[in-house]
Design a protein around this motif. Sequence first.
Motif, mmCIF file in Angstrom:
data_model
loop_
_atom_site.group_PDB
_atom_site.id
_atom_site.type_symbol
_atom_site.label_atom_id
_atom_site.label_comp_id
_atom_site.label_asym_id
_atom_site.label_seq_id
_atom_site.Cartn_x
_atom_site.Cartn_y
_atom_site.Cartn_z
ATOM 1 N N TYR A 95 0.833 -1.191 0.000
ATOM 2 C CA TYR A 95 0.000 0.000 0.000
ATOM 3 C C TYR A 95 0.874 1.250 0.000
ATOM 4 C CZ TYR A 95 -3.406 -3.290 2.036
ATOM 5 O OH TYR A 95 -4.230 -4.356 2.295
ATOM 6 N N CYS A 96 0.386 2.300 -0.621
ATOM 7 C CA CYS A 96 1.000 3.605 -0.446
ATOM 8 C C CYS A 96 0.081 4.474 0.401
ATOM 9 C CB CYS A 96 1.298 4.281 -1.789
ATOM 10 S SG CYS A 96 -0.151 4.661 -2.798
ATOM 11 N N ASN A 97 0.642 5.532 0.961
ATOM 12 C CA ASN A 97 -0.162 6.426 1.760
ATOM 13 C C ASN A 97 0.568 7.745 1.952
ATOM 14 O OD1 ASN A 97 -2.281 7.398 3.374
ATOM 15 N ND2 ASN A 97 -2.439 5.482 4.535
ATOM 16 N N VAL A 98 -0.208 8.776 2.217
ATOM 17 C CA VAL A 98 0.337 10.055 2.642
ATOM 18 C C VAL A 98 0.876 9.897 4.056
ATOM 19 C CG1 VAL A 98 -0.206 12.473 3.108
ATOM 20 C CG2 VAL A 98 -1.265 11.302 1.162
ATOM 21 N N LEU A 99 2.027 10.505 4.330
ATOM 22 C CA LEU A 99 2.616 10.467 5.658
ATOM 23 C C LEU A 99 2.232 11.716 6.440
ATOM 24 C CD1 LEU A 99 6.214 9.176 4.873
ATOM 25 C CD2 LEU A 99 4.235 7.855 5.640
ATOM 26 N N MET A 100 1.728 11.510 7.635
ATOM 27 C CA MET A 100 1.425 12.614 8.537
ATOM 28 C C MET A 100 2.640 13.021 9.352
ATOM 29 S SD MET A 100 -2.365 11.494 9.858
ATOM 30 C CE MET A 100 -2.661 13.093 10.603
ATOM 31 N N ALA A 101 3.579 12.103 9.509
ATOM 32 C CA ALA A 101 4.835 12.382 10.188
ATOM 33 C C ALA A 101 5.908 11.505 9.573
ATOM 34 C CB ALA A 101 4.728 12.128 11.691
ATOM 35 N N TRP A 102 7.084 12.058 9.417
ATOM 36 C CA TRP A 102 8.224 11.358 8.838
ATOM 37 C C TRP A 102 8.816 10.393 9.823
ATOM 38 C CZ3 TRP A 102 10.093 11.068 4.039
ATOM 39 C CH2 TRP A 102 11.382 10.547 3.877
ATOM 40 N N PRO A 103 9.188 9.159 9.368
ATOM 41 C CA PRO A 103 9.022 8.645 8.013
ATOM 42 C C PRO A 103 7.894 7.629 7.854
ATOM 43 C CG PRO A 103 10.668 7.344 9.118
ATOM 44 C CD PRO A 103 10.142 8.312 10.151
ATOM 45 N N SER A 104 7.194 7.259 8.937
ATOM 46 C CA SER A 104 6.367 6.058 8.894
ATOM 47 C C SER A 104 5.008 6.200 9.549
ATOM 48 C CB SER A 104 7.123 4.875 9.517
ATOM 49 O OG SER A 104 7.478 5.154 10.856
ATOM 50 N N ARG A 105 4.487 7.404 9.622
ATOM 51 C CA ARG A 105 3.157 7.616 10.182
ATOM 52 C C ARG A 105 2.177 7.920 9.056
ATOM 53 N NH1 ARG A 105 0.385 6.156 14.460
ATOM 54 N NH2 ARG A 105 2.046 6.891 15.867
ATOM 55 N N PRO A 106 1.353 6.942 8.649
ATOM 56 C CA PRO A 106 0.430 7.169 7.546
ATOM 57 C C PRO A 106 -0.899 7.742 8.023
ATOM 58 C CG PRO A 106 0.314 4.894 8.199
ATOM 59 C CD PRO A 106 1.344 5.544 9.092
ATOM 60 N N THR A 107 -1.703 8.193 7.080
ATOM 61 C CA THR A 107 -3.081 8.531 7.377
ATOM 62 C C THR A 107 -3.873 7.244 7.573
ATOM 63 O OG1 THR A 107 -4.050 8.493 5.155
ATOM 64 C CG2 THR A 107 -2.811 10.467 5.794
ATOM 65 N N ASP A 108 -5.141 7.394 7.932
ATOM 66 C CA ASP A 108 -6.025 6.243 8.101
ATOM 67 C C ASP A 108 -6.772 5.886 6.827
ATOM 68 O OD1 ASP A 108 -6.906 7.342 11.431
ATOM 69 O OD2 ASP A 108 -5.392 5.887 10.809
ATOM 70 N N TYR A 109 -6.422 6.503 5.720
ATOM 71 C CA TYR A 109 -7.153 6.322 4.472
ATOM 72 C C TYR A 109 -6.310 5.507 3.506
ATOM 73 C CZ TYR A 109 -9.936 9.894 6.662
ATOM 74 O OH TYR A 109 -10.707 10.602 7.556
ATOM 75 N N TRP A 110 -6.624 4.221 3.426
ATOM 76 C CA TRP A 110 -5.866 3.260 2.643
ATOM 77 C C TRP A 110 -6.587 2.895 1.356
ATOM 78 C CZ3 TRP A 110 -1.070 2.117 4.396
ATOM 79 C CH2 TRP A 110 -0.805 2.367 5.750
ATOM 80 N N GLY A 111 -5.816 2.638 0.311
ATOM 81 C CA GLY A 111 -6.361 2.085 -0.910
ATOM 82 C C GLY A 111 -6.494 0.581 -0.811
ATOM 83 N N GLN A 112 -6.699 -0.073 -1.953
ATOM 84 C CA GLN A 112 -6.879 -1.518 -1.973
ATOM 85 C C GLN A 112 -5.564 -2.279 -1.956
ATOM 86 O OE1 GLN A 112 -9.959 -3.209 -1.787
ATOM 87 N NE2 GLN A 112 -10.437 -1.097 -1.153
ATOM 88 N N GLY A 113 -4.471 -1.624 -2.277
ATOM 89 C CA GLY A 113 -3.179 -2.277 -2.304
ATOM 90 C C GLY A 113 -2.981 -3.110 -3.552
ATOM 91 N N THR A 114 -1.767 -3.622 -3.707
ATOM 92 C CA THR A 114 -1.448 -4.507 -4.814
ATOM 93 C C THR A 114 -0.672 -5.702 -4.271
ATOM 94 O OG1 THR A 114 -0.475 -4.624 -7.038
ATOM 95 C CG2 THR A 114 0.677 -3.250 -5.421
ATOM 96 N N GLN A 115 -1.070 -6.895 -4.693
ATOM 97 C CA GLN A 115 -0.498 -8.126 -4.157
ATOM 98 C C GLN A 115 0.841 -8.429 -4.808
ATOM 99 O OE1 GLN A 115 -1.832 -10.520 -1.745
ATOM 100 N NE2 GLN A 115 0.318 -11.174 -1.920
ATOM 101 N N VAL A 116 1.838 -8.678 -3.980
ATOM 102 C CA VAL A 116 3.143 -9.148 -4.423
ATOM 103 C C VAL A 116 3.353 -10.527 -3.818
ATOM 104 C CG1 VAL A 116 5.638 -8.796 -4.300
ATOM 105 C CG2 VAL A 116 4.104 -6.846 -4.678
ATOM 106 N N THR A 117 3.572 -11.520 -4.669
ATOM 107 C CA THR A 117 3.822 -12.876 -4.217
ATOM 108 C C THR A 117 5.137 -13.350 -4.811
ATOM 109 O OG1 THR A 117 1.448 -13.351 -4.111
ATOM 110 C CG2 THR A 117 2.949 -15.226 -4.087
ATOM 111 N N VAL A 118 6.045 -13.764 -3.952
ATOM 112 C CA VAL A 118 7.375 -14.203 -4.372
ATOM 113 C C VAL A 118 7.529 -15.662 -3.990
ATOM 114 C CG1 VAL A 118 9.839 -13.769 -4.290
ATOM 115 C CG2 VAL A 118 8.223 -11.880 -3.960
ATOM 116 N N SER A 119 7.704 -16.516 -4.969
ATOM 117 C CA SER A 119 7.866 -17.937 -4.730
ATOM 118 C C SER A 119 9.336 -18.277 -4.544
ATOM 119 C CB SER A 119 7.282 -18.751 -5.881
ATOM 120 O OG SER A 119 7.971 -18.488 -7.089
ATOM 121 N N SER A 120 9.591 -19.367 -3.846
ATOM 122 C CA SER A 120 10.956 -19.792 -3.594
ATOM 123 C C SER A 120 11.454 -20.719 -4.688
ATOM 124 C CB SER A 120 11.054 -20.486 -2.240
ATOM 125 O OG SER A 120 10.221 -21.634 -2.213
#
Length: 120
Positions: A95-120
């Motif tokens: 997910y991406c998000n706007v940061l309310m505080a640097w570097p890791s405080r996001p807003t509460d408004y999230w999108g749907q995200g995108t799935q990343v799957t890495v096989s071994s």
Amino acid sequence: QVQLVESGGGLVQGGASLRLSCTASGRTISTENMGWFRQAPGKEREFVAAVNWSGQGTDYRDSVKGRFTISRDNAKNAVYLQMNSLKPEDTAVYYCNVLMAWPSRPTDYWGQGTQVTVSS
């Protein structure tokens, strides 16, 4: 309120690369610090990377340093995450998000995200 849409995820083998995109609509994000976060099944959402409003400052969690690169194109109202040397432990919804505080405080408004799957 900004709307964020993530794309670019997929199913890949270990060692592969993916480039995720985050496109914003509703308002400009050119003055906002932005971050990428991820959540694996059964785990808490965690910080991945951050980029400041100008694109000149970045931060990463230790496990992705040297492998992931965050960037932005304010003219396109977009943020990107280049992911190289992917590992199975990178498997998550990203997910991406706007940061309310640097570097890791996001807003509460999230999108749907995108799935990343890495096989071994």
